[in-house]
Design an enzyme around this catalytic site. Structure first.
Site, PDB file in Angstrom:
ATOM      1  N   GLY A  12       0.808  -1.131  -0.094  1.00  0.00           N
ATOM      2  CA  GLY A  12       0.062  -0.139   0.003  1.00  0.00           C
ATOM      3  C   GLY A  12       0.677   1.416  -0.075  1.00  0.00           C
ATOM      4  O   GLY A  12       0.379   2.346   0.611  1.00  0.00           O
ATOM      5  N   SER A  13       2.022   1.296  -0.634  1.00  0.00           N
ATOM      6  CA  SER A  13       2.852   2.311  -0.488  1.00  0.00           C
ATOM      7  C   SER A  13       2.087   3.511  -1.489  1.00  0.00           C
ATOM      8  O   SER A  13       2.293   4.765  -1.060  1.00  0.00           O
ATOM      9  CB  SER A  13       4.155   2.171  -0.870  1.00  0.00           C
ATOM     10  OG  SER A  13       4.655   1.714  -2.066  1.00  0.00           O
ATOM     11  N   ASN A  14       1.603   3.093  -2.541  1.00  0.00           N
ATOM     12  CA  ASN A  14       0.986   3.975  -3.362  1.00  0.00           C
ATOM     13  C   ASN A  14      -0.147   4.536  -2.770  1.00  0.00           C
ATOM     14  O   ASN A  14      -0.553   5.676  -2.983  1.00  0.00           O
ATOM     15  CB  ASN A  14       0.675   3.242  -4.983  1.00  0.00           C
ATOM     16  CG  ASN A  14       1.747   3.263  -5.617  1.00  0.00           C
ATOM     17  OD1 ASN A  14       1.960   4.310  -6.351  1.00  0.00           O
ATOM     18  ND2 ASN A  14       2.521   2.315  -5.912  1.00  0.00           N
ATOM     19  N   LEU A  85      -5.209  -6.750  -6.752  1.00  0.00           N
ATOM     20  CA  LEU A  85      -4.715  -8.076  -7.740  1.00  0.00           C
ATOM     21  C   LEU A  85      -5.685  -8.865  -8.017  1.00  0.00           C
ATOM     22  O   LEU A  85      -5.806  -9.546  -8.945  1.00  0.00           O
ATOM     23  CB  LEU A  85      -3.767  -8.973  -6.713  1.00  0.00           C
ATOM     24  CG  LEU A  85      -2.554  -8.400  -6.194  1.00  0.00           C
ATOM     25  CD1 LEU A  85      -1.739  -9.274  -5.318  1.00  0.00           C
ATOM     26  CD2 LEU A  85      -1.839  -7.690  -7.401  1.00  0.00           C
ATOM     27  N   ASN A 102      -6.545   1.902 -12.660  1.00  0.00           N
ATOM     28  CA  ASN A 102      -5.531   1.026 -12.268  1.00  0.00           C
ATOM     29  C   ASN A 102      -4.237   1.524 -12.609  1.00  0.00           C
ATOM     30  O   ASN A 102      -3.968   2.164 -13.577  1.00  0.00           O
ATOM     31  CB  ASN A 102      -5.708  -0.382 -12.868  1.00  0.00           C
ATOM     32  CG  ASN A 102      -4.674  -1.356 -12.372  1.00  0.00           C
ATOM     33  OD1 ASN A 102      -4.426  -1.414 -11.004  1.00  0.00           O
ATOM     34  ND2 ASN A 102      -4.252  -2.200 -13.417  1.00  0.00           N
ATOM     35  N   HIS A 104      -0.308   0.040 -13.461  1.00  0.00           N
ATOM     36  CA  HIS A 104       0.269  -1.269 -14.028  1.00  0.00           C
ATOM     37  C   HIS A 104       1.903  -0.775 -13.877  1.00  0.00           C
ATOM     38  O   HIS A 104       2.147   0.198 -14.683  1.00  0.00           O
ATOM     39  CB  HIS A 104      -0.139  -1.711 -15.104  1.00  0.00           C
ATOM     40  CG  HIS A 104       0.665  -3.283 -15.291  1.00  0.00           C
ATOM     41  ND1 HIS A 104       0.055  -4.207 -14.650  1.00  0.00           N
ATOM     42  CD2 HIS A 104       1.599  -3.490 -16.297  1.00  0.00           C
ATOM     43  CE1 HIS A 104       0.762  -5.274 -15.146  1.00  0.00           C
ATOM     44  NE2 HIS A 104       1.633  -4.727 -16.101  1.00  0.00           N
ATOM     45  N   GLU A 174       5.622   5.900 -10.133  1.00  0.00           N
ATOM     46  CA  GLU A 174       4.465   5.855  -9.431  1.00  0.00           C
ATOM     47  C   GLU A 174       4.039   7.050  -8.602  1.00  0.00           C
ATOM     48  O   GLU A 174       3.058   7.658  -8.592  1.00  0.00           O
ATOM     49  CB  GLU A 174       4.173   4.360  -8.866  1.00  0.00           C
ATOM     50  CG  GLU A 174       4.015   3.322  -9.817  1.00  0.00           C
ATOM     51  CD  GLU A 174       4.111   2.021  -9.535  1.00  0.00           C
ATOM     52  OE1 GLU A 174       3.454   1.272 -10.121  1.00  0.00           O
ATOM     53  OE2 GLU A 174       4.297   1.581  -8.130  1.00  0.00           O
TER      54      GLU A 174
HETATM   55  C1  GAR Z   1       2.738  -1.414  -7.614  1.00  0.00           C
HETATM   56  O1  GAR Z   1       4.004  -1.201  -8.149  1.00  0.00           O
HETATM   57  C2  GAR Z   1       1.728  -1.253  -8.660  1.00  0.00           C
HETATM   58  O2  GAR Z   1       2.014  -0.717  -9.915  1.00  0.00           O
HETATM   59  C3  GAR Z   1       1.614  -2.772  -8.749  1.00  0.00           C
HETATM   60  O3  GAR Z   1       1.758  -3.306  -7.543  1.00  0.00           O
HETATM   61  C4  GAR Z   1       2.498  -2.485  -6.644  1.00  0.00           C
HETATM   62  C5  GAR Z   1       1.845  -2.296  -5.350  1.00  0.00           C
HETATM   63  O4  GAR Z   1       2.969  -1.790  -4.606  1.00  0.00           O
HETATM   64  N1  GAR Z   1       0.310  -2.996  -9.497  1.00  0.00           N
HETATM   65  C6  GAR Z   1       0.272  -4.133 -10.225  1.00  0.00           C
HETATM   66  O5  GAR Z   1       1.033  -4.979 -10.398  1.00  0.00           O
HETATM   67  C7  GAR Z   1      -1.291  -4.418 -10.726  1.00  0.00           C
HETATM   68  N2  GAR Z   1      -0.937  -5.508 -11.934  1.00  0.00           N
HETATM   69  P1  GAR Z   1       2.342  -0.737  -3.268  1.00  0.00           P
HETATM   70  O6  GAR Z   1       1.454  -1.918  -2.517  1.00  0.00           O
HETATM   71  O7  GAR Z   1       3.513  -0.447  -2.519  1.00  0.00           O
HETATM   72  O8  GAR Z   1       1.654   0.468  -3.812  1.00  0.00           O
END
Ligand code: GAR
Length: 198
Positions: A12-14, A85, A102, A104, A174
């Protein structure tokens, strides 16, 4: 005021970065964080941020009623998948047309699709010998990673890069771009939150 729900399955850092970006704003609020994993670290972040977070099962998500009820109760107008996911179910797509986006961690249409998330994507990019990777922000439709592309940004893949090194570069993209792209999209929502202009 438009209220956002963030969906995340892992760290969940994003989600935290987006919540930080929109803190103390009068026009946008991150009102809810949702996950399909009870033990996801995103719940810890949500507690720290003072944002309610909830967990649902895959079957609840696919069926839709409970999740939609929760979104309605929090008056959610826009949904952001940030490391989420599961494939988004029809009831949600119908309730939030062109209001679910979303991110990616690669340049779609390459290295996307079912099972392609997080580190798996970076490993695939490195193994394919790509010299460039990046991020793709797109609308969500009924297929994994196939909705209309809204924004892409690129970074180099350097010779000898490990998937972890590449992940660091992609995460930085991101954090810089995702909140700004969301902000730009929200500006295009009609004042009453009923209609997009595009
Ligand atoms: C992020 O890099 C996002 O782009 C990716 O999961 C990571 C989550 O990181 N998403 C996918 O791969 C979707 N297909 P986070 O939990 O630290 O935000």
């Amino acid at each position: 005021m438009i209220r956002l729900a963030l969906f995340a399955s892992g760290s969940g850092s994003n989600a935290e970065n987006i919540a930080d970006y929109f803190q103390n704003r009068e026009d946008v609020e991150v009102s809810l964080i949702l996950s399909n994993k009870r033990d996801a670290y995103v719940h810890v972040r949500a507690r720290r941020l003072g944002i309610p977070s909830c967990t649902f099962s895959k079957s609840e998500f696919d069926e839709g009623t409970a999740v939609l009820e929760l979104l309605r109760r929090h008056d959610i107008g826009f949904i952001v998948l940030a490391g989420f996911l599961l494939k988004v179910s029809h009831p949600l797509l119908e309730a939030y047309p062109r209001r679910i986006v979303n991110i990616h961690p690669a340049l779609l249409p390459k290295h996307g699709g079912k099972g392609m998330y997080g580190d798996r994507v970076h490993r695939a990019v490195v193994e394919a010998g790509e010299t460039e990777s990046g991020i793709t922000i797109h609308y969500v439709n009924e297929h994994y990673d196939e909705g209309d592309i809204i924004f892409q940004a690129t970074c180099e893949v350097l010779p000898g890069d490990t998937p972890e090194e590449l992940a660091g570069r992609v995460h930085a993209l991101e954090y810089t771009h995702f909140p700004r792209v969301i902000e730009a999209l929200l500006k295009k929502i009609a004042p009453r939150g009923q209609q997009f202009e595009f």
